[in-house]
Design a protein around this motif. Structure first.
Motif, mmCIF file in Angstrom:
data_model
loop_
_atom_site.group_PDB
_atom_site.id
_atom_site.type_symbol
_atom_site.label_atom_id
_atom_site.label_comp_id
_atom_site.label_asym_id
_atom_site.label_seq_id
_atom_site.Cartn_x
_atom_site.Cartn_y
_atom_site.Cartn_z
ATOM 1 N N PHE A 96 -0.770 0.838 8.915
ATOM 2 C CA PHE A 96 0.194 -0.205 8.936
ATOM 3 C C PHE A 96 -0.200 -0.936 7.288
ATOM 4 C CE2 PHE A 96 2.463 -4.677 9.517
ATOM 5 C CZ PHE A 96 3.310 -4.217 9.296
ATOM 6 N N ARG A 99 0.419 0.638 4.544
ATOM 7 C CA ARG A 99 1.832 1.258 4.158
ATOM 8 C C ARG A 99 2.352 0.152 3.468
ATOM 9 N NH1 ARG A 99 3.884 5.321 8.417
ATOM 10 N NH2 ARG A 99 2.142 6.204 9.545
ATOM 11 N N LEU A 100 2.293 -0.541 3.767
ATOM 12 C CA LEU A 100 2.739 -2.326 3.761
ATOM 13 C C LEU A 100 2.306 -2.395 1.568
ATOM 14 C CD1 LEU A 100 2.690 -5.187 5.859
ATOM 15 C CD2 LEU A 100 4.724 -3.075 5.561
ATOM 16 N N GLN B 3 9.164 3.547 2.696
ATOM 17 C CA GLN B 3 8.288 3.324 3.607
ATOM 18 C C GLN B 3 7.424 2.256 4.319
ATOM 19 O OE1 GLN B 3 4.791 4.010 1.231
ATOM 20 N NE2 GLN B 3 3.635 4.962 2.484
ATOM 21 N N GLN B 4 7.885 0.685 3.531
ATOM 22 C CA GLN B 4 7.856 -0.392 4.416
ATOM 23 C C GLN B 4 8.570 -0.514 5.452
ATOM 24 O OE1 GLN B 4 7.980 -2.899 0.762
ATOM 25 N NE2 GLN B 4 5.956 -2.697 0.430
ATOM 26 N N ALA B 7 7.247 1.701 7.880
ATOM 27 C CA ALA B 7 5.855 1.043 9.050
ATOM 28 C C ALA B 7 6.261 -0.256 9.627
ATOM 29 C CB ALA B 7 5.494 0.364 7.623
ATOM 30 N N ILE B 8 6.942 -0.609 9.280
ATOM 31 C CA ILE B 8 7.347 -2.306 9.910
ATOM 32 C C ILE B 8 8.364 -1.167 11.476
ATOM 33 C CG2 ILE B 8 8.815 -4.073 10.577
ATOM 34 C CD1 ILE B 8 7.278 -5.169 8.478
ATOM 35 N N ARG B 10 7.502 1.410 13.064
ATOM 36 C CA ARG B 10 6.730 2.150 13.392
ATOM 37 C C ARG B 10 5.730 1.309 14.580
ATOM 38 N NH1 ARG B 10 2.596 4.231 12.818
ATOM 39 N NH2 ARG B 10 1.734 6.087 12.979
ATOM 40 N N ARG B 11 5.475 0.327 13.901
ATOM 41 C CA ARG B 11 4.735 -0.890 14.491
ATOM 42 C C ARG B 11 5.017 -1.600 15.290
ATOM 43 N NH1 ARG B 11 5.039 -5.922 12.087
ATOM 44 N NH2 ARG B 11 5.296 -6.651 14.354
#
Lengths: 321, 253
Positions: A96, A99-100, B3-4, B7-8, B10-11
């Motif tokens: 995670f 990815r950030l 992508q960010q 990512a958020i 998905r998390r």
């Protein structure tokens, strides 16, 4: 090359001057220990380095570049608390954060695998962070800070909440990062940790660096080769005796500390306090802790003792011989 | 930024999946509310007629309200409490990506809830009358609006886990009631109907009831859609401002 440079940093919160001319620099591959009592401004300095706070005055550079949103990518910061998603597994947390930072899928996979190996996370990689012990959580916490391969790592009291075994394991991991050339700024209240890990140490007092140097340089600030700790019910008498013998005295954790200008055996120390109600005596080498206390609290001028005191000491030593 | 955002989202979804209990409640609550209100309104109309009109309000008020608004407040509070917020702040995460990531995650939950509510209604004899695409658009705009409100409440009024229910109940539930979620707005006096015009929940309900229950198209619900679109855009701005506000607060902590 200097990777971190803080010059004349000032920061005030209301009426309180938290940083007052803080200056430090950390070279590539160094582990710099930033020590100081609670409230001395360490956290504020870290927040400024991480671009979370603006300094009122002074300049901050990361790898020669003024601190900005851009330099945040060059810094990896591991907070004191476990700042992870506890329902996610260790590898999922690393993925995670990768990815950030915009790592591509291939780079992410490679980097996560590298960190699993470096931090020896393999046995727990599929375990949710919530189910890991404090030491293992802290490993993941540090790994998450370096997932984007930063130039500089900031570790804020990385071993404050783990047991002794875990602390030693974390030291090994931090050593591993050091061997890999990672520039690190480490804050800690464990002075043995700073001794073990840091190439240079800065001791903060009143919002600035009060003393800085390598371990030998800092130890040299203590005017002694060894310290005798004396537990006694008659401290004034023991202190007076120490003075007569030419030993400067300090108080360490409620015990009388005698600064010995040369190594002395336990028997010599015990004999030196002959006639005084002494319950325990120990002799220890000078450590960073002594240097730290010397810098923070200073000490009375070294009591060199009078000629008469030296005479008494010589007589005693003669008698012992 | 994409992508960010992913990512958020998905998390958050992974966390929801691991916790599961929350997902179950977000499914059980609207299902039970649908049954109850469907049976209540059955007195004044036929069984199928009752369930034709009920799902829209249930989806907006009992499903999306709690998952998207309450869920967003919970996410923000949890970030603060487990100190991950600080880690996000020192990362290059953009405020817009953070907001859109939460929107995307809640959108997935919302789609699941919409399918559940309308499938249950259909099993009870109801029919979905309008365009599915238009319904999906209303759901999407509603999610935006709720997440925006969640950001506002979460950053201003909820600092700890114990604070989550307070703002949701104090500010959110009145918006639901004023929005005519569980009963027809025709029961409300004129001044309340006028006040409801600025309540996004009112427009979500009107639009969804129009499409799902009466088969209305874009033209008939254009006013509601326009309001929701403007509110969605404002929500994004509100989200970014709220994130920056959190940043400022975290800097001071």
């Amino acid at each position: 090359m200097t990777m971190l440079r803080m010059s004349a940093i000032c920061k005030r919160f209301g009426a309180r001057q938290v940083l007052d001319g803080l200056a430090l620099s950390v070279g590539r591959g160094e582990v710099y220990g930033l020590l100081g009592p609670n409230g001395c401004g360490k956290s504020t300095a870290i927040n400024i380095l991480c671009n979370l706070l603006d300094a009122d005055a002074g300049s901050v550079e990361v790898a020669g570049e003024p601190v900005s949103k851009r330099t945040q990518r060059r810094i990896g910061a591991c907070p004191q608390e476990i700042a992870l998603y506890k329902d996610l597994r260790a590898a999922e947390n690393l993925d995670f954060f990768a990815r950030l930072y915009g790592l591509s899928a291939a780079d992410r996979q490679r980097r996560v695998d590298e960190l699993i190996e470096l931090f020896r996370l393999a046995p727990h990689v599929g375990t949710r962070v919530a189910q890991l012990s404090g030491g293992w959580q802290q490993r993941v916490n540090i790994a998450a800070a370096v997932v984007h391969s930063p130039d500089v790592l900031i570790l804020d009291e990385p071993t404050s909440a783990v047991d002794v075994d875990a602390r030693h394991e974390l030291w090994e991991l931090i050593d591993g990062l050091k061997q890999g050339g990672m520039t690190t700024l480490l804050t800690t209240h464990h002075l043995d940790e700073a001794e073990r890990l840091c190439t240079r140490v800065g001791i903060m007092r009143d919002g600035r660096i009060a003393a800085e140097g390598t371990l030998p340089e800092l130890l040299a600030r203590v005017p002694a080769k060894a310290v005798a700790l004396v537990e006694t019910r008659d401290e004034p008498a023991a202190r007076q005796r120490a003075g007569e013998l030419g030993w400067a005295t300090r108080t360490y954790a409620g015990k009388l500390g005698c600064l010995l200008s040369q190594q002395a055996s336990l028997r010599e120390i015990v004999n030196a306090f002959d006639g005084i109600d002494v319950s325990a005596v120990s002799v220890q080498p000078v450590t960073l802790e002594h240097a730290y206390l010397e810098v923070l609290h200073g000490g009375p001028p070294v009591e060199t003792g009078t000629a008469q005191a030296r005479e008494i000491r010589d007589l005693r030593q003669g008698a012992q011989a | 930024m994409l992508q960010q955002t992913v990512a958020i989202a998905r998390r958050i979804l992974l966390e929801y999946w691991r916790q599961r209990r929350g997902l179950i409640f977000w499914a059980v609550f609207p299902a039970l509310m649908l049954l109850l209100f469907g049976l209540i309104y059955r007195n004044s109309t036929s069984m199928s007629g009752s369930f034709d009109t009920t799902p829209a309000g249930i989806l907006i008020g009992a499903a999306l309200f709690f998952s998207c608004l309450g869920g967003t407040v919970s996410i923000l509070v949890a970030e603060r409490e487990r100190r991950t917020l600080r880690r996000l702040l020192i990362s290059p995460l953009s405020p817009a990506a953070y907001f859109l990531g939460i929107v995307a995650a809640q959108m997935v939950v919302a789609i699941g809830q919409a399918l559940l509510v309308f499938a249950l209604a259909r099993a009870l004899g109801a029919r979905y009358h309008g365009s599915v695409a238009l319904g999906a658009l209303i759901v999407a705009l509603s999610v935006f609006a709720y997440v925006g409100l969640g950001f506002f409440f979460g950053t201003r009024f909820a600092k700890r886990a114990e604070d989550v229910n307070g703002p949701v109940a104090a500010f959110g539930v009145p918006l639901l009631v004023l929005g005519g979620t569980f009963f027809p707005t025709s029961l409300m006096p004129g001044f309340m109907i006028r006040a409801a015009q600025v309540d996004p929940v009112f427009h979500m309900n009107e639009a969804m009831k129009g499409v799902a229950g009466r088969g209305e198209g874009c033209e008939q619900i254009a006013g509601d859609l326009a309001f929701l679109a403007i509110f969605a855009a404002a929500s994004l701005a509100l989200g970014v401002v709220s994130y920056r506000r959190m940043l400022a607060e975290e800097k001071r902590s």
